[in-house]
Design a protein around this motif. Sequence first.
Motif, PDB file in Angstrom:
ATOM      1  N   TRP A  88       0.942  -1.116   0.381  1.00  0.00           N
ATOM      2  CA  TRP A  88      -0.019   0.388   0.305  1.00  0.00           C
ATOM      3  C   TRP A  88       1.136   1.317   0.240  1.00  0.00           C
ATOM      4  N   LEU A  89       0.377   1.870  -1.122  1.00  0.00           N
ATOM      5  CA  LEU A  89       1.362   2.738  -1.401  1.00  0.00           C
ATOM      6  C   LEU A  89       0.517   4.570  -1.115  1.00  0.00           C
ATOM      7  N   CYS A  90       1.433   5.593  -0.548  1.00  0.00           N
ATOM      8  CA  CYS A  90       0.788   6.792   0.653  1.00  0.00           C
ATOM      9  C   CYS A  90       0.209   7.251  -1.150  1.00  0.00           C
ATOM     10  N   ASN A  91      -0.804   7.939  -0.850  1.00  0.00           N
ATOM     11  CA  ASN A  91      -1.509   9.241  -1.953  1.00  0.00           C
ATOM     12  C   ASN A  91      -2.044  10.498  -1.299  1.00  0.00           C
ATOM     13  N   CYS A  92      -1.747  10.008   0.416  1.00  0.00           N
ATOM     14  CA  CYS A  92      -2.253  11.117   0.414  1.00  0.00           C
ATOM     15  C   CYS A  92      -0.652  12.559   0.696  1.00  0.00           C
ATOM     16  N   LYS A  93       0.323  11.960   0.658  1.00  0.00           N
ATOM     17  CA  LYS A  93       1.452  12.095   0.883  1.00  0.00           C
ATOM     18  C   LYS A  93       1.922  12.667   2.243  1.00  0.00           C
ATOM     19  N   GLN A  94       0.949  12.105   3.426  1.00  0.00           N
ATOM     20  CA  GLN A  94       1.587  12.724   4.307  1.00  0.00           C
ATOM     21  C   GLN A  94       1.702  11.807   5.887  1.00  0.00           C
ATOM     22  N   THR A  95       2.357  10.821   5.200  1.00  0.00           N
ATOM     23  CA  THR A  95       3.019   9.474   5.509  1.00  0.00           C
ATOM     24  C   THR A  95       4.341   9.644   6.166  1.00  0.00           C
ATOM     25  N   LYS A  96       4.418   9.372   7.773  1.00  0.00           N
ATOM     26  CA  LYS A  96       5.601   9.188   8.285  1.00  0.00           C
ATOM     27  C   LYS A  96       6.916   8.237   7.846  1.00  0.00           C
ATOM     28  N   ASN A  97       5.984   7.422   7.427  1.00  0.00           N
ATOM     29  CA  ASN A  97       6.559   5.993   6.629  1.00  0.00           C
ATOM     30  C   ASN A  97       7.115   6.089   5.303  1.00  0.00           C
ATOM     31  N   ARG A  98       7.759   6.624   4.089  1.00  0.00           N
ATOM     32  CA  ARG A  98       7.312   7.537   2.948  1.00  0.00           C
ATOM     33  C   ARG A  98       7.820   6.197   2.693  1.00  0.00           C
ATOM     34  N   PRO A  99       7.370   5.674   0.842  1.00  0.00           N
ATOM     35  CA  PRO A  99       6.222   6.176   0.631  1.00  0.00           C
ATOM     36  C   PRO A  99       5.216   5.069   0.679  1.00  0.00           C
ATOM     37  N   PHE A 100       5.572   3.966   2.236  1.00  0.00           N
ATOM     38  CA  PHE A 100       4.846   3.627   2.363  1.00  0.00           C
ATOM     39  C   PHE A 100       3.099   3.877   3.147  1.00  0.00           C
ATOM     40  N   CYS A 101       2.042   4.107   3.277  1.00  0.00           N
ATOM     41  CA  CYS A 101       0.922   4.110   3.968  1.00  0.00           C
ATOM     42  C   CYS A 101       1.086   4.003   5.478  1.00  0.00           C
ATOM     43  N   ASP A 102       0.760   4.820   6.437  1.00  0.00           N
ATOM     44  CA  ASP A 102       0.621   4.350   7.102  1.00  0.00           C
ATOM     45  C   ASP A 102      -0.315   4.518   8.025  1.00  0.00           C
ATOM     46  N   GLY A 103      -1.751   5.201   7.676  1.00  0.00           N
ATOM     47  CA  GLY A 103      -3.149   5.476   7.762  1.00  0.00           C
ATOM     48  C   GLY A 103      -2.829   7.230   8.376  1.00  0.00           C
ATOM     49  N   SER A 104      -1.663   7.844   7.652  1.00  0.00           N
ATOM     50  CA  SER A 104      -2.677   9.127   7.947  1.00  0.00           C
ATOM     51  C   SER A 104      -3.149   9.862   7.325  1.00  0.00           C
ATOM     52  N   HIS A 105      -3.507   9.007   6.352  1.00  0.00           N
ATOM     53  CA  HIS A 105      -4.754  10.039   5.322  1.00  0.00           C
ATOM     54  C   HIS A 105      -6.762   9.732   5.958  1.00  0.00           C
ATOM     55  N   ARG A 106      -6.367   9.082   7.302  1.00  0.00           N
ATOM     56  CA  ARG A 106      -7.247   9.306   8.595  1.00  0.00           C
ATOM     57  C   ARG A 106      -8.460  10.381   9.183  1.00  0.00           C
ATOM     58  N   ASP A 107      -6.517  10.800   9.135  1.00  0.00           N
ATOM     59  CA  ASP A 107      -6.650  12.393  10.283  1.00  0.00           C
ATOM     60  C   ASP A 107      -7.870  13.608   9.651  1.00  0.00           C
ATOM     61  N   PRO A 108      -8.162  13.855  10.565  1.00  0.00           N
ATOM     62  CA  PRO A 108      -9.926  14.403  10.297  1.00  0.00           C
ATOM     63  C   PRO A 108      -8.940  15.908   8.826  1.00  0.00           C
ATOM     64  N   LEU A 109      -7.855  16.732   9.326  1.00  0.00           N
ATOM     65  CA  LEU A 109      -6.788  17.580   8.503  1.00  0.00           C
ATOM     66  C   LEU A 109      -7.503  17.519   6.856  1.00  0.00           C
ATOM     67  N   ILE A 110      -6.382  16.163   7.299  1.00  0.00           N
ATOM     68  CA  ILE A 110      -6.533  15.568   5.265  1.00  0.00           C
ATOM     69  C   ILE A 110      -7.528  15.095   4.985  1.00  0.00           C
ATOM     70  N   VAL A 111      -8.573  14.476   5.906  1.00  0.00           N
ATOM     71  CA  VAL A 111      -9.676  14.241   5.055  1.00  0.00           C
ATOM     72  C   VAL A 111     -10.603  15.286   4.369  1.00  0.00           C
ATOM     73  N   ASP A 112     -10.489  17.162   5.071  1.00  0.00           N
ATOM     74  CA  ASP A 112     -10.679  17.545   5.117  1.00  0.00           C
ATOM     75  C   ASP A 112      -9.915  18.115   3.086  1.00  0.00           C
ATOM     76  N   ALA A 113      -8.880  18.282   3.702  1.00  0.00           N
ATOM     77  CA  ALA A 113      -8.353  18.639   2.310  1.00  0.00           C
ATOM     78  C   ALA A 113      -8.540  17.803   1.392  1.00  0.00           C
ATOM     79  N   CYS A 114      -8.898  16.780   1.713  1.00  0.00           N
ATOM     80  CA  CYS A 114      -8.864  15.153   0.154  1.00  0.00           C
ATOM     81  C   CYS A 114     -10.306  15.817  -0.146  1.00  0.00           C
ATOM     82  N   LEU A 115     -11.546  16.166   0.933  1.00  0.00           N
ATOM     83  CA  LEU A 115     -12.995  16.776   0.277  1.00  0.00           C
ATOM     84  C   LEU A 115     -12.946  18.025  -0.860  1.00  0.00           C
ATOM     85  N   LYS A 116     -11.635  18.882  -0.614  1.00  0.00           N
ATOM     86  CA  LYS A 116     -11.884  20.734  -1.440  1.00  0.00           C
ATOM     87  C   LYS A 116     -10.993  20.041  -2.860  1.00  0.00           C
ATOM     88  N   ILE A 117     -10.351  18.552  -3.471  1.00  0.00           N
ATOM     89  CA  ILE A 117      -9.757  18.518  -4.005  1.00  0.00           C
ATOM     90  C   ILE A 117     -10.960  18.453  -5.471  1.00  0.00           C
TER      91      ILE A 117
END
Length: 140
Positions: A111-140
Motif C-alpha cells: 500500500w503506497l501513500c497517496n495523501c503524501k502525509q505519511t511518516k514512513n514514506r512511501p508506504f501508507c501508515d494510515g495518515s489519510h484518516r486524520d480529519p485535517l487530511i480528510v478535509d483537504a481531500c474533500l476540497k480536491i
Amino acid sequence: MQYFSVLKRRSIIITQFIRSYSPKKKIKAENSEIPKNLLQDRQTAHLQKEKGVPYDCKPFKMVLDKNKIYFWCSCGQGHKQPMCDNTHRFHMLPITLKPIRFQVAETKEYWLCNCKQTKNRPFCDGSHRDPLIVDACLKI
C-alpha cells in the motif's frame, strides 16, 4: 432555484460523510507491520520536512518487485501517481520536493501513500484518516 437545492443536497451528503467518519476506526490489514524502505540509509529525500499536496485520500495498492528500484512522488503534483513522472522538474512550477527512491524486501502487494502525509514514506501508515487530511481531500 434548482441549483441551490442541488448545492444544499451535496452539502448535506458531505456533512453526513464527515459525521460518520471516525479517525479511530482501525482497518485490519493482512500484515499490520509497515514495510521498510531498503534504500533509506543511502538517500536523504525521506528527511524532507515539507509534505506534498494530497493527491487522494485512499492509498494505492501495487505489486512491487524486490529487484527493482522505484521513485515515489512526494510532491503530489505528478500525473502518474503514486510514482514520480518528473513533474517536480518543470521550471514553471515552484516545487522543491524530491521523489523518494525506494526498494522493497520481497515481491508482493504494498500500500503506497497517496495523501503524501505519511511518516514512513512511501508506504501508507494510515495518515489519510486524520480529519485535517480528510478535509483537504474533500476540497480536491
